[in-house]
Every structure is written in structure tokens, then in C-alpha cells.
Design a protein around this motif. Structure first.
Motif, PDB file in Angstrom:
ATOM      1  N   MET A   1       0.710  -1.088  -0.142  1.00  0.00           N
ATOM      2  CA  MET A   1       0.003  -0.163  -0.114  1.00  0.00           C
ATOM      3  C   MET A   1       0.944   1.225   0.059  1.00  0.00           C
ATOM      4  SD  MET A   1      -3.243   0.644  -0.307  1.00  0.00           S
ATOM      5  CE  MET A   1      -4.658  -0.332   0.376  1.00  0.00           C
ATOM      6  N   ASP A   2       2.027   1.028   0.751  1.00  0.00           N
ATOM      7  CA  ASP A   2       2.982   2.345   0.659  1.00  0.00           C
ATOM      8  C   ASP A   2       3.552   2.782  -0.674  1.00  0.00           C
ATOM      9  OD1 ASP A   2       2.781   2.699   3.649  1.00  0.00           O
ATOM     10  OD2 ASP A   2       4.757   1.512   4.038  1.00  0.00           O
ATOM     11  N   ALA A   3       3.786   1.588  -1.469  1.00  0.00           N
ATOM     12  CA  ALA A   3       4.217   1.827  -2.891  1.00  0.00           C
ATOM     13  C   ALA A   3       3.299   2.535  -3.611  1.00  0.00           C
ATOM     14  CB  ALA A   3       4.834   0.577  -3.448  1.00  0.00           C
ATOM     15  N   LEU A   4       1.826   2.101  -3.675  1.00  0.00           N
ATOM     16  CA  LEU A   4       0.765   2.755  -4.433  1.00  0.00           C
ATOM     17  C   LEU A   4       0.610   4.035  -3.851  1.00  0.00           C
ATOM     18  CD1 LEU A   4      -1.209   2.537  -6.339  1.00  0.00           C
ATOM     19  CD2 LEU A   4      -2.867   1.641  -4.722  1.00  0.00           C
ATOM     20  N   SER A   5       0.653   4.437  -2.531  1.00  0.00           N
ATOM     21  CA  SER A   5       0.461   5.931  -2.096  1.00  0.00           C
ATOM     22  C   SER A   5       1.620   6.697  -2.537  1.00  0.00           C
ATOM     23  CB  SER A   5       0.583   5.730  -0.616  1.00  0.00           C
ATOM     24  OG  SER A   5      -0.618   5.237  -0.095  1.00  0.00           O
ATOM     25  N   TRP A   6       2.946   6.114  -2.721  1.00  0.00           N
ATOM     26  CA  TRP A   6       3.871   6.882  -3.191  1.00  0.00           C
ATOM     27  C   TRP A   6       3.885   7.176  -4.685  1.00  0.00           C
ATOM     28  CZ3 TRP A   6       7.661   6.624  -7.033  1.00  0.00           C
ATOM     29  CH2 TRP A   6       9.070   7.353  -6.722  1.00  0.00           C
ATOM     30  N   THR A   7       3.466   6.119  -5.361  1.00  0.00           N
ATOM     31  CA  THR A   7       3.130   6.451  -7.027  1.00  0.00           C
ATOM     32  C   THR A   7       2.049   7.454  -7.085  1.00  0.00           C
ATOM     33  OG1 THR A   7       3.674   4.052  -7.231  1.00  0.00           O
ATOM     34  CG2 THR A   7       2.156   5.321  -8.983  1.00  0.00           C
ATOM     35  N   LEU A   8       1.020   7.431  -6.058  1.00  0.00           N
ATOM     36  CA  LEU A   8      -0.022   8.526  -6.717  1.00  0.00           C
ATOM     37  C   LEU A   8       0.468   9.661  -6.097  1.00  0.00           C
ATOM     38  CD1 LEU A   8      -3.245   6.356  -5.043  1.00  0.00           C
ATOM     39  CD2 LEU A   8      -2.476   6.822  -7.399  1.00  0.00           C
ATOM     40  N   ASN A   9       1.188  10.026  -4.977  1.00  0.00           N
ATOM     41  CA  ASN A   9       1.835  11.238  -4.788  1.00  0.00           C
ATOM     42  C   ASN A   9       2.926  11.582  -5.894  1.00  0.00           C
ATOM     43  OD1 ASN A   9       0.251  11.716  -2.510  1.00  0.00           O
ATOM     44  ND2 ASN A   9       1.539  10.520  -1.319  1.00  0.00           N
ATOM     45  N   HIS A  10       3.750  10.742  -6.279  1.00  0.00           N
ATOM     46  CA  HIS A  10       4.993  11.306  -7.117  1.00  0.00           C
ATOM     47  C   HIS A  10       4.574  11.232  -8.500  1.00  0.00           C
ATOM     48  CE1 HIS A  10       6.705  10.730  -2.983  1.00  0.00           C
ATOM     49  NE2 HIS A  10       7.750  11.446  -3.808  1.00  0.00           N
ATOM     50  N   PHE A  11       3.661  10.456  -9.185  1.00  0.00           N
ATOM     51  CA  PHE A  11       3.698  10.295 -10.702  1.00  0.00           C
ATOM     52  C   PHE A  11       2.569  10.583 -11.187  1.00  0.00           C
ATOM     53  CE2 PHE A  11       7.211   6.669 -10.601  1.00  0.00           C
ATOM     54  CZ  PHE A  11       8.189   7.572 -10.848  1.00  0.00           C
ATOM     55  N   ILE A  12       1.343  10.824 -10.656  1.00  0.00           N
ATOM     56  CA  ILE A  12       0.032  10.850 -11.078  1.00  0.00           C
ATOM     57  C   ILE A  12      -0.018  12.352 -11.305  1.00  0.00           C
ATOM     58  CG2 ILE A  12      -2.472  10.692 -10.952  1.00  0.00           C
ATOM     59  CD1 ILE A  12      -0.551   8.209 -11.157  1.00  0.00           C
ATOM     60  N   THR A  13      -0.026  12.848 -12.643  1.00  0.00           N
ATOM     61  CA  THR A  13      -0.200  14.278 -13.193  1.00  0.00           C
ATOM     62  C   THR A  13      -1.295  14.514 -14.095  1.00  0.00           C
ATOM     63  OG1 THR A  13       1.394  13.872 -15.137  1.00  0.00           O
ATOM     64  CG2 THR A  13       2.375  14.524 -12.996  1.00  0.00           C
ATOM     65  N   SER A  14      -2.073  13.663 -14.478  1.00  0.00           N
ATOM     66  CA  SER A  14      -3.190  13.833 -15.179  1.00  0.00           C
ATOM     67  C   SER A  14      -4.148  12.600 -14.937  1.00  0.00           C
ATOM     68  CB  SER A  14      -2.772  14.044 -16.507  1.00  0.00           C
ATOM     69  OG  SER A  14      -2.694  12.789 -17.456  1.00  0.00           O
ATOM     70  N   PRO A  15      -5.489  13.139 -15.286  1.00  0.00           N
ATOM     71  CA  PRO A  15      -6.521  12.033 -15.000  1.00  0.00           C
ATOM     72  C   PRO A  15      -6.497  11.047 -15.927  1.00  0.00           C
ATOM     73  CG  PRO A  15      -7.591  14.222 -15.167  1.00  0.00           C
ATOM     74  CD  PRO A  15      -6.058  14.632 -15.287  1.00  0.00           C
ATOM     75  N   SER A  16      -5.645  11.347 -17.064  1.00  0.00           N
ATOM     76  CA  SER A  16      -5.775  10.233 -18.080  1.00  0.00           C
ATOM     77  C   SER A  16      -4.517   9.075 -17.756  1.00  0.00           C
ATOM     78  CB  SER A  16      -5.353  10.781 -19.592  1.00  0.00           C
ATOM     79  OG  SER A  16      -4.049  11.455 -19.429  1.00  0.00           O
ATOM     80  N   THR A  17      -3.851   9.294 -16.835  1.00  0.00           N
ATOM     81  CA  THR A  17      -2.842   8.337 -16.401  1.00  0.00           C
ATOM     82  C   THR A  17      -3.590   7.226 -16.108  1.00  0.00           C
ATOM     83  OG1 THR A  17      -1.186  10.116 -15.669  1.00  0.00           O
ATOM     84  CG2 THR A  17      -0.897   7.966 -14.941  1.00  0.00           C
ATOM     85  N   ILE A  18      -2.865   5.936 -16.301  1.00  0.00           N
ATOM     86  CA  ILE A  18      -3.377   4.784 -15.926  1.00  0.00           C
ATOM     87  C   ILE A  18      -2.528   3.999 -15.056  1.00  0.00           C
ATOM     88  CG2 ILE A  18      -4.297   2.287 -16.823  1.00  0.00           C
ATOM     89  CD1 ILE A  18      -4.936   3.540 -19.319  1.00  0.00           C
TER      90      ILE A  18
END
Length: 184
Positions: A1-18
Motif C-alpha cells: 500500500m505504501d508503494a501505491l501511495s508513493w506512486t499516487l503522490n509522485h507520478f500521477i499528473t493527469s486524470p488520463s494516467t492509468i
């Protein structure tokens, strides 16, 4: 879960990201003995017993993945799950990189696997992926919410990896979050 939270905080820049949630689980060769003692080859039990056990395992995977899917939904991120039955976890994940055009791959490891890495025994799966991923795919290893690539390997690829801010500037990239299951 920590890795997913990190991903969402660091890499998600647009709603089109999958975000692809990849779960690799071992091939089914043994199932619990119908008499309740140990495991037996699946060839020694009935098709109904195999299906019953497989249904239980699918339920466990569904329950596990639901927490990850809910976190993505709460962050308003598109999510897709990929389930792969394989005894070669690293290879299975690496094989998906070109198929899904994955540009950013985030792998979560637990604290005990990180300690093994520091003691030079290594985390075979994370090390294999980090060392063999194509140059077009930036691999991040996350433990307890922190990036630990430099502790995993001494390859120059990991050291030369761009910062998350540089990664944000690239458009059209796909994020991927992988995790090692706590149960098999």
C-alpha cells in the motif's frame, strides 16, 4: 500500500494516467489435502476440490486488490488490474513492460526484504527487475513509503534515474504499481 501511495503522490499528473496493479501469484501445483493434513499434488484430487480451492484463492486475491483499487478510486485515478499466474515473478513483470508500454514501474518491498538487500543477499525479484528493465522504463523500489533504489543495487542505471519532478514533465507515460503478496 505504501508503494501505491508513493506512486499516487509522485507520478500521477493527469486524470488520463492509468495505474496498472500487477499481481503475480504462484502456479497451482499443490492444494490442501482434503483430509486436512499437508498439501497434495492437484492430480491426486477431484476437479471439484481443485475448483473449490481456486475459488477460495480468487476470493483472497480479490479482497487484497480491492484495498488498492479503492485507494486509486479515491485519488480519481484510472486503474486496471492484471493477474498473472507464474512462478517467475520478475520475468512476468518484465514481460509486461513492452506490452503495456510501461514507462514508470513502482515496486513495493517490505522491510525484511530491504534488510536482505542491504546484507548483499538481495531481493531477487526487485533486483532482477531493476537490473533488467529496458532503459525506457524507470524503476522505483519503495519500502515504507520511501524510495530505496540506491540500497537495492549499485548499477549506474539506478543512480542516473531522473528525479520525480523530471518524470512529471514527460507526457503520455504509464505508471505501474507492483507488489509482492503477503500470502501465496
Amino acid at each position: 500500500m505504501d508503494a501505491l501511495s508513493w506512486t499516487l503522490n509522485h507520478f500521477i499528473t493527469s486524470p488520463s494516467t492509468i495505474v496498472y496493479l500487477i499481481h503475480v501469484f504462484p502456479q497451482l501445483n499443490l492444494i490442501p489435502n482434503p483430509l486436512g493434513v499437508g498439501m497434495v499434488p492437484k492430480s491426486q484430487v477431484s476437479a471439484e476440490q481443485i475448483e473449490s480451492y481456486m475459488a477460495q484463492e480468487r476470493g483472497k486475491r480479490r479482497e487484497l486488490l480491492q484495498k488498492f483499487i479503492q485507494l486509486c478510486s479515491a485519488s480519481k485515478v484510472k486503474v486496471d488490474t492484471i493477474l498473472i499466474e507464474s512462478d517467475m515473478i520478475g520475468k512476468a513483470i518484465l514481460d509486461l513492460v513492452p506490452i503495456l508500454n510501461i514507462r514508470k514501474l513502482v515496486i513495493g518491498i517490505n522491510k525484511s526484504n530491504l534488510r536482505k538487500s542491504r546484507s548483499r543477499k538481495g531481493n531477487a525479484i526487485a533486483d532482477q527487475i531493476l537490473q533488467n528493465a529496458p532503459e525506457s522504463c524507470r524503476v522505483r523500489i519503495i519500502s515504507e513509503g520511501k524510495e530505496v533504489n540506491e540500497m537495492m543495487t549499485t548499477t549506474t542505471t539506478a543512480a542516473a534515474s531522473p528525479s520525480p519532478q523530471e518524470d512529471h514533465k514527460k507526457n503520455g507515460s504509464v505508471s505501474c504499481s507492483c507488489f509482492i503478496p503477503k500470502f501465496k
